[in-house]
Write a protein that holds these residues in place. Structure first.
Motif, PDB file in Angstrom:
ATOM      1  N   TRP A   1       8.951  -5.563   3.423  1.00  0.00           N
ATOM      2  CA  TRP A   1       9.134  -4.204   2.914  1.00  0.00           C
ATOM      3  C   TRP A   1      10.064  -4.181   1.720  1.00  0.00           C
ATOM      4  O   TRP A   1       9.811  -3.525   0.704  1.00  0.00           O
ATOM      5  CB  TRP A   1       9.646  -3.293   4.027  1.00  0.00           C
ATOM      6  CG  TRP A   1       8.557  -2.990   4.998  1.00  0.00           C
ATOM      7  CD1 TRP A   1       8.209  -3.691   6.107  1.00  0.00           C
ATOM      8  CD2 TRP A   1       7.636  -1.913   4.903  1.00  0.00           C
ATOM      9  NE1 TRP A   1       7.124  -3.127   6.705  1.00  0.00           N
ATOM     10  CE2 TRP A   1       6.749  -2.035   5.989  1.00  0.00           C
ATOM     11  CE3 TRP A   1       7.464  -0.862   3.990  1.00  0.00           C
ATOM     12  CZ2 TRP A   1       5.716  -1.139   6.206  1.00  0.00           C
ATOM     13  CZ3 TRP A   1       6.433   0.040   4.211  1.00  0.00           C
ATOM     14  CH2 TRP A   1       5.576  -0.105   5.305  1.00  0.00           C
ATOM     15  N   LEU A   2      11.125  -4.919   1.840  1.00  0.00           N
ATOM     16  CA  LEU A   2      12.061  -4.948   0.733  1.00  0.00           C
ATOM     17  C   LEU A   2      11.443  -5.597  -0.496  1.00  0.00           C
ATOM     18  O   LEU A   2      11.639  -5.141  -1.625  1.00  0.00           O
ATOM     19  CB  LEU A   2      13.316  -5.717   1.130  1.00  0.00           C
ATOM     20  CG  LEU A   2      14.302  -4.935   1.974  1.00  0.00           C
ATOM     21  CD1 LEU A   2      15.518  -5.791   2.260  1.00  0.00           C
ATOM     22  CD2 LEU A   2      14.724  -3.670   1.253  1.00  0.00           C
ATOM     23  N   THR A   3      10.703  -6.637  -0.241  1.00  0.00           N
ATOM     24  CA  THR A   3      10.076  -7.318  -1.358  1.00  0.00           C
ATOM     25  C   THR A   3       9.182  -6.366  -2.140  1.00  0.00           C
ATOM     26  O   THR A   3       9.115  -6.407  -3.369  1.00  0.00           O
ATOM     27  CB  THR A   3       9.243  -8.511  -0.842  1.00  0.00           C
ATOM     28  OG1 THR A   3      10.064  -9.268   0.052  1.00  0.00           O
ATOM     29  CG2 THR A   3       8.774  -9.389  -1.978  1.00  0.00           C
ATOM     30  N   ALA A   4       8.481  -5.521  -1.420  1.00  0.00           N
ATOM     31  CA  ALA A   4       7.594  -4.571  -2.092  1.00  0.00           C
ATOM     32  C   ALA A   4       8.369  -3.430  -2.723  1.00  0.00           C
ATOM     33  O   ALA A   4       8.012  -2.927  -3.791  1.00  0.00           O
ATOM     34  CB  ALA A   4       6.571  -4.028  -1.098  1.00  0.00           C
ATOM     35  N   MET A   5       9.427  -3.009  -2.067  1.00  0.00           N
ATOM     36  CA  MET A   5      10.131  -1.812  -2.543  1.00  0.00           C
ATOM     37  C   MET A   5      11.079  -2.109  -3.696  1.00  0.00           C
ATOM     38  O   MET A   5      11.331  -1.238  -4.531  1.00  0.00           O
ATOM     39  CB  MET A   5      10.925  -1.188  -1.390  1.00  0.00           C
ATOM     40  CG  MET A   5      10.035  -0.599  -0.309  1.00  0.00           C
ATOM     41  SD  MET A   5      10.942   0.488   0.814  1.00  0.00           S
ATOM     42  CE  MET A   5      12.194  -0.606   1.422  1.00  0.00           C
ATOM     43  N   ALA A   6      11.606  -3.320  -3.690  1.00  0.00           N
ATOM     44  CA  ALA A   6      12.674  -3.615  -4.654  1.00  0.00           C
ATOM     45  C   ALA A   6      12.288  -3.317  -6.104  1.00  0.00           C
ATOM     46  O   ALA A   6      13.042  -2.641  -6.809  1.00  0.00           O
ATOM     47  CB  ALA A   6      13.137  -5.059  -4.490  1.00  0.00           C
TER      48      ALA A   6
ATOM     49  N   ARG B   1       0.829  -1.195   0.000  1.00  0.00           N
ATOM     50  CA  ARG B   1       0.000   0.000   0.000  1.00  0.00           C
ATOM     51  C   ARG B   1       0.867   1.250   0.000  1.00  0.00           C
ATOM     52  O   ARG B   1       0.588   2.212  -0.719  1.00  0.00           O
ATOM     53  CB  ARG B   1      -0.861  -0.025   1.254  1.00  0.00           C
ATOM     54  CG  ARG B   1      -1.947   0.958   1.234  1.00  0.00           C
ATOM     55  CD  ARG B   1      -2.987   0.543   2.225  1.00  0.00           C
ATOM     56  NE  ARG B   1      -3.964   1.607   2.319  1.00  0.00           N
ATOM     57  CZ  ARG B   1      -5.221   1.417   2.667  1.00  0.00           C
ATOM     58  NH1 ARG B   1      -5.621   0.201   2.991  1.00  0.00           N
ATOM     59  NH2 ARG B   1      -6.039   2.421   2.736  1.00  0.00           N
ATOM     60  N   ALA B   2       1.897   1.231   0.807  1.00  0.00           N
ATOM     61  CA  ALA B   2       2.785   2.396   0.857  1.00  0.00           C
ATOM     62  C   ALA B   2       3.482   2.588  -0.483  1.00  0.00           C
ATOM     63  O   ALA B   2       3.560   3.702  -1.003  1.00  0.00           O
ATOM     64  CB  ALA B   2       3.809   2.211   1.969  1.00  0.00           C
ATOM     65  N   VAL B   3       3.958   1.499  -1.022  1.00  0.00           N
ATOM     66  CA  VAL B   3       4.664   1.582  -2.301  1.00  0.00           C
ATOM     67  C   VAL B   3       3.713   1.974  -3.420  1.00  0.00           C
ATOM     68  O   VAL B   3       4.075   2.693  -4.357  1.00  0.00           O
ATOM     69  CB  VAL B   3       5.349   0.231  -2.597  1.00  0.00           C
ATOM     70  CG1 VAL B   3       5.852   0.179  -4.017  1.00  0.00           C
ATOM     71  CG2 VAL B   3       6.496   0.007  -1.631  1.00  0.00           C
TER      72      VAL B   3
END
Lengths: 634, 214
Positions: A125-130, A89-91
């Motif tokens: 978080w990393l999974t989503a941001m990467a 959601r943030a991403v």
């Protein structure tokens, strides 16, 4: 510190407002009317000047157009509670983030009140941001569990990555750090504070070995971290910095427990012309420190290591004197991990310009402190142990008129300790340091009068944290509870946003806090209060209260329920060893569907209605799916 | 180290403590102790006073106090006997406590030798152990107990010279090791010096600051 703002319920998603043209969140604007498209571009160009996240949250609530524009231009993303919002959601909302601050566990985890394996992992978080944040440059994590694999993903995914700050994190080794270094093409600012798990120099070695492929490391900061190697397994990581000049600006390893290769370190320092901050560990003797200083006269921030002789007759005194004489730029000193106070006087040449001094690992008497502190008129930040005594604090008050932040830690952090500072020291500080903004003071004897005096003298206080270590201790002169003292603090210090209370306190104290603590955001309460009224006063009286952490207070369900109208405005509530029951917590969970109500048991097998630990926080995404078995989400 | 601390405290310390610790019985202002009496008394849980609920707080509070009593009953009232250390209190992080643990290191100097050593006084239980350690450290001495007094001397077998262990206390005075109880010695000793016996007679007058080892 507020949560990322979301549109009010009606505005979630692009729900039917009737307008024909909605651009997709990706912002191609293909379907937007031309005029609106220009407007949004203009808006974006204006909004990129907004840096404060509170301003941005407010701007995003104006209308959908502003919401979109703000989302497109937010480059610094602050997530105060990693479970309050989902990574996707943030991403999905903020597409162009360059800097991320993410906080995980509640602060009481620092004091062993949160079981290990509770959560707050970086991986999701990393999974989503990467795939999304190709421009990410900085990550700051506090109380997050970071695995080596996470660091691997981090290093691989963000080509511009350069600043990693880890504060009170756990779960990784230096193997992970090694990979960070390898894959960062730009400089790195690496700051690791308070790491508490499996941080080995073996990994540091690998970390540094990757530097040969990048000469752009700017900072490697390992702060308040436990390096757990056996001496036999310690690896010479300092030698692995690449030859030639480096871009190092900051090298902090004062908590690395193993000795380092001094020759390699000295060589590194010599070829790091931009080095501003150097904080070495306790294995660096005073003699060695001199040699380092000689190679880095431009240093502004120095952690002095042991500041003691190395055991053999090592007369570093003269060398230290001349080294400090030559270090004209020093403004921040810390370290002093050894016992040798006889070298203290050698810092004299730099005292006049010092703005920050950390003696919190040094056993210093009042007599030893005085000659130093009287020469530090520009000090703004001071950390000491209570071994300096009330007398030492008198000298601080007389000398450091510009002091803004004072921390007095206890040499002996037990309830029964003698305690070497008291109300006398507090009064002295308040009389001399009128500009004080922040104080953390551990003691055993305190009076209301002293606290009231401080509230009158230091009206610029923003942070007031007083820890009377013996539980339930009253005013040691009058025998009364400490209600009046803390009442005066909240009443007189109109800028107060953070408060920690202690000593014998009744409901009256909390009535005061509720009445006057209008700007209060963070409150820590332990072993205090009489009845649920205390909790009600707080929850109904303090409109800005965000973070409330309570332990060992006689507050029960009635008190908990009295805050139902307020909890959505808060980041979290922690209550441990109080008098909560499952029924009460369930009632809150029913009344507030967007609260995540976690009941943490760390005594397996005890099945009764009482709640040992409650951690409750608002969330946009409901109960987390990674809760361990000892966490029951209601 | 800190992780182990965290683990052990989480799993073992908490289990024994929480319920006792929640049994707070707080006094109302002035209700149980005279003003100023026993201000320094340390308060264990057995010493905390009964909360006379509702006594002088007014009737409004009854519904709250009733619930508090009920909760207390359900939590299982267990009076605690000793002062157990509570997990995470005082709120000082463990790495800070560990870092300061060894604070009884003192330098040891030997007259005539160019080097210094350091000992951690807290590692020894008494004078005999300390002397044994010193003997091993400087390797050339044997311990000789003077038959006349309680003094303990170290003898260098090479030249027969006797050395008397002395120490500088907090006030800067040089004293003979062994005169005061061990714990007092550990607390007040700043540095040790193995002084030649011939010089030790000067210790008769107490305030002679030793300026050899500044």
């Amino acid at each position: 510190m507020e949560e990322v703002s979301e549109m009010p319920a009606g505005g979630e998603g692009d729900g039917g407002k009737g307008l024909q043209c909605f651009p997709d969140p990706g912002g191609t604007g293909a379907q937007m009317p031309f005029f609106d498209h220009i407007l949004e571009n203009v808006l974006e160009n204006v909004l990129c000047f907004l840096t404060s996240r509170r301003d941005r949250n407010a701007a995003s609530l104006v209308c959908k157009s502003w919401y979109r524009a703000e989302a497109q231009t937010r480059i610094e993303l602050f997530i105060g509670n990693c479970y309050a919002v989902s990574p996707s959601r943030a991403v999905g909302r903020f597409r162009r983030v360059r800097s991320l601050v993410l906080k995980g566990k509640p602060r009481f985890a620092d004091f062993n009140l949160v079981p290990l394996e509770w959560g707050a992992r970086l991986t999701p978080w990393l999974t989503a941001m990467a795939p999304a944040y190709t421009c990410l440059e900085q990550i700051c994590l506090k109380r997050v569990t970071v695995a080596d694999d996470d660091l691997f993903l981090l290093a691989c995914s963000f080509p511009r990555f350069r600043d990693l700050s880890l504060i009170c994190c756990d779960g990784f080794t230096t193997a992970g750090l090694a990979i960070i270094a390898q894959n960062c093409r730009y400089g790195i600012h690496l700051s690791i504070q308070g790491i508490s798990d499996r941080f080995t120099t073996a990994g540091l070695y690998q970390f540094e070995s990757w530097f040969s492929s990048t000469r752009n490391l700017r900072s490697l900061d390992l702060i308040e971290n436990d390096v757990e190697d056996d001496e036999d397994e310690a690896v010479d990581w300092v030698s692995m910095f690449p030859p030639g000049n480096t871009c190092l600006e900051s090298l902090v390893f004062d908590c690395v427990a193993c000795p380092v290769n001094f020759e390699a370190l000295a060589s590194l320092v010599a070829r790091s012309p931009f080095l501003q901050r150097l904080r070495v560990n306790e294995h660096i003797s005073a003699g060695h420190l001199c040699q380092l200083l000689a190679r880095a006269p431009q240093i502004t921030d120095l952690g002095t290591g042991s500041f003691a002789a190395s055991g053999d007759a090592d007369d570093a005194e003269t060398a230290l004197e001349s080294a400090f004489h030559a270090s004209k730029s020093l403004s921040c000193l810390s370290g002093f991990r050894g016992i040798a106070a006889e070298y203290l006087h050698t810092i004299h040449p730099v005292c006049a310009h010092l703005t920050s001094l950390n003696f919190s690992y040094a056993l210093i008497s009042p007599q030893q402190l005085t000659p130093i502190i009287t020469c530090c008129p520009n000090l703004e930040t001071l950390w000491v142990l209570d071994s300096v005594g009330d007398d030492g604090l008198q000298m601080v008050a007389a000398s450091c008129r510009k002091l803004k932040k004072l921390t007095v830690f206890p040499l002996e952090a037990t309830e029964d300790s003698e305690g070497s500072v008291s109300d006398v020291g507090l009064i002295a500080i308040s009389a001399g340091c009128r500009k004080l903004r922040s104080i953390l003071y551990f003691c055993q004897r305190m009076t209301n009068n002293a606290v009231v005096t401080m509230s009158q003298n230091c009206q610029e206080l923003v942070v007031f944290r007083l820890c009377i270590m013996g539980r339930h201790r009253p005013d040691h002169l009058t025998g009364e509870p400490m209600d009046e003292g803390f009442g005066a603090i909240v009443k007189n210090c109109k800028n107060l946003t953070r408060l920690a209370v202690s000593g014998l306190l009744t409901d009256v104290a909390f009535a005061y806090i509720g009445k006057y603590g209008k700007l209060l955001r963070t409150l820590s309460v332990a072993f205090a209060g009489n009845t649920d009224l205390s909790l009600r006063y707080l929850l109904q009286g303090c409109p800005r209260l965000q973070k409330l952490e309570i332990r060992d207070c006689p507050f029960g369900d009635a008190g908990l329920l009295s805050g139902i109208d307020h909890y959505y405005n808060m980041r979290f509530l922690w209550m441990s060893s109080c008098r909560l029951s499952l029924n009460g917590c369930e009632e809150v969970a029913r009344a507030l569907p967007r609260m995540v109500v976690e009941v943490i048991k760390d005594m397996p097998g005890v099945e009764n209605d009482s709640v040992q630990k409650l951690y409750m926080y608002r969330s946009l995404v409901g109960p987390r799916n990674d809760a361990p078995t000892f966490v029951n989400i209601l | 180290m800190s992780t182990e601390t965290a683990k052990s405290s989480t799993e073992s310390e908490i289990s024994g403590l929480n319920y006792e610790e929640t049994e707070l019985k707080l006094g109302l202002p002035g209700s149980t102790h005279a003003t100023g009496s026993e201000p320094e008394r340390k308060r264990g849980f057995s010493e905390t006073v009964d909360l006379k609920l509702g006594r002088s707080l007014g009737v409004n509070f009854d519904y709250l106090t009733a619930e508090s009593s009920a909760n207390r009953a359900s939590a299982g009232v267990k009076p605690s006997s000793n002062k157990a250390q509570v997990v995470g209190w005082p709120p000082v992080r463990s790495f800070r406590k560990i870092a300061l643990k060894s604070c009884a290191y003192v330098k040891v100097a030997v007259d005539g030798a160019p080097y210094l050593r350091k000992v951690d006084l807290e590692m020894y239980a008494g004078y005999q152990q300390l002397l044994t350690a010193l003997k091993e450290m400087f390797s050339c001495f044997t311990i000789c107990n003077s038959p006349n007094t309680n003094e303990r001397r170290l003898v260098d077998p090479l030249n027969g010279a006797e050395y008397v262990p002395t120490y500088e206390d907090k006030d800067g005075d040089w004293m003979l090791v062994g005169d005061v109880p061990w714990k007092m010695f550990v607390a007040s000793c700043k540095r040790l010096r193995l002084m030649k016996s011939s010089e030790a007679v000067n210790l008769e007058c107490l305030s002679s600051p030793a300026n050899d080892f500044v």
